[in-house]
Scaffold this motif. Structure first.
Motif, short mmCIF file in Angstrom:
data_model
loop_
_atom_site.label_atom_id
_atom_site.label_comp_id
_atom_site.label_asym_id
_atom_site.label_seq_id
_atom_site.Cartn_x
_atom_site.Cartn_y
_atom_site.Cartn_z
N UNK A 1 -43.19 4.47 -44.58
CA UNK A 1 -43.97 5.71 -44.60
C UNK A 1 -45.41 5.47 -44.15
N UNK A 2 -45.99 4.39 -44.65
CA UNK A 2 -47.38 4.08 -44.29
C UNK A 2 -47.50 3.77 -42.81
N UNK A 3 -46.63 2.89 -42.30
CA UNK A 3 -46.71 2.53 -40.88
C UNK A 3 -46.40 3.72 -39.97
N UNK B 1 -47.16 6.88 -40.65
CA UNK B 1 -48.38 7.69 -40.62
C UNK B 1 -49.46 7.08 -39.74
N UNK B 2 -49.63 5.76 -39.86
CA UNK B 2 -50.63 5.07 -39.04
C UNK B 2 -50.27 5.17 -37.56
N UNK B 3 -48.98 5.07 -37.24
CA UNK B 3 -48.54 5.17 -35.85
C UNK B 3 -48.89 6.53 -35.26
N UNK B 4 -48.67 7.59 -36.03
CA UNK B 4 -48.98 8.93 -35.52
C UNK B 4 -50.49 9.09 -35.30
N UNK B 5 -51.28 8.50 -36.16
CA UNK B 5 -52.74 8.56 -35.99
C UNK B 5 -53.16 7.82 -34.72
N UNK B 6 -52.62 6.63 -34.54
CA UNK B 6 -52.96 5.83 -33.36
C UNK B 6 -52.56 6.56 -32.08
#
Length: 327
Positions: free
Chosen positions: A142-144, A146-151
């Motif tokens: 879940x964390x990765x 979310x970070x991927x979508x931000x990047x």
């Protein structure tokens, strides 16, 4: 295997030739009066006409294309045709030098930037993607995700500016001058300084690419996670790391390799912006300068180099994936 190689090689040649045609045509549309762009600011019309005639810019477009592709006139003893041996990328209007030589001077900078970023984001993406696939829907996944979508949502130039502002400017104000402001130090001069000057540019490109690639690695590993050979590996009591990295990742490698070749081309495109932000005197910066000054041969040469790198990379990956499939 031979018919496959011939078909892929033919596709490579057609693609490169199409890039030459399109880029040549676009430069003719963009630079309606290249003689005026190349002349001094207050030059007379006679001077402009002389520049146009000396560079054969008054020839019909198809004659200019013929000279560029087949065998152009020799300028200072250097043939300017693309099909010469060794191939020539033309002659720079501004620098009065072969385009090939100009690109080779800038090549180490761009290669250092692109290959270093490629190694980093592949290693990071594989680690994150495989570990996310071990427990899909879990906390790490879940964390990765979310970070991927931000990047993926942040443009490259924004990332570069933020990194430069936060990790160079703000740290320098606080008295910590760890990162240099920009520039390039050759690897042969000082490996440590070479890496230090490229850390922020690498980070800029890695952040731009790792989000997408990490999700592809995760999806590819999940696709094979329930196959019989994975169940067999688990039944043998192999540790999870061996099951996922040695077996699942190996079986899911084809789409990862294919995307890797495509993303490498995206890195070369992002390098143009990154080189501008961090003051790296590479091919991207050369192309931007040439485009602004109307130096069409340099623009075509830089574009053609990018196309050749892309088609060669995809050719190599196609051969590898074809061999792995056993066809």
């Amino acid at each position: 295997m031979a018919p496959f190689l011939l078909a892929r090689a033919a596709r490579m040649v057609i693609t490169v030739f199409a890039v030459v045609l399109i880029t040549f045509g676009l430069t003719k549309l963009a630079y309606q009066n290249p003689g005026r762009m190349l002349a001094p600011e207050n030059a007379s019309q006679q001077t402009v006409d002389a520049i146009t005639k000396s560079l054969r810019l008054d020839d019909p477009w198809y004659v200019q294309l013929w000279h560029y592709v087949v065998r152009g006139p020799e300028i200072k003893g250097t043939p300017t045709g693309l099909l010469n041996w060794p191939p020539s990328l033309g002659y720079s209007y501004r620098e009065q030098r072969p385009v090939t030589g100009l690109i080779l001077e800038k090549f180490p900078v761009t290669v250092s930037l692109a290959v270093g970023a490629l190694v980093l984001w592949i290693a990071l993406s594989v680690l994150l993607g495989v570990y996310a696939a071990r427990r899909p829907g879990g906390f790490f996944d879940t964390v990765t995700s979310g970070i991927s979508y931000v990047f993926l949502s942040v443009p490259t130039f924004v990332t570069g500016v933020l990194l430069l502002f936060g990790l160079y400017y703000q740290l320098s104000l606080a008295g910590f001058k760890f990162f240099p402001s920009g520039g390039y130090v050759p690897l042969t001069t000082s490996p440590a300084q070479w890496a230090l000057h490229l850390l922020l540019p690498w980070a800029t490109l890695v952040i731009a690419q790792v989000g997408l690639f990490q999700r592809v690695v995760r999806a590819s590993v999940l696709e094979v996670a329930n196959k019989d050979f994975i169940r067999t590996a688990r039944a043998k009591g192999l540790p999870p790391r061996s099951v996922y990295f040695d077996h699942a990742l190996s079986a899911a490698l084809n789409p990862i390799l294919t995307l890797g070749a495509i993303e490498f081309a995206a890195i070369l495109g992002g390098a143009i912006i990154t080189e501008q932000i961090f003051g790296l005197d590479g091919i991207g910066r050369l192309a931007v300068s040439a485009a602004n000054s109307g130096d069409a041969p340099v623009v075509i040469g830089c574009t053609l180099l990018g196309a050749v790198i892309f088609v060669v990379a995809t050719f190599v990956i196609d051969v590898i994936t074809h061999a792995r499939s056993g066809k």
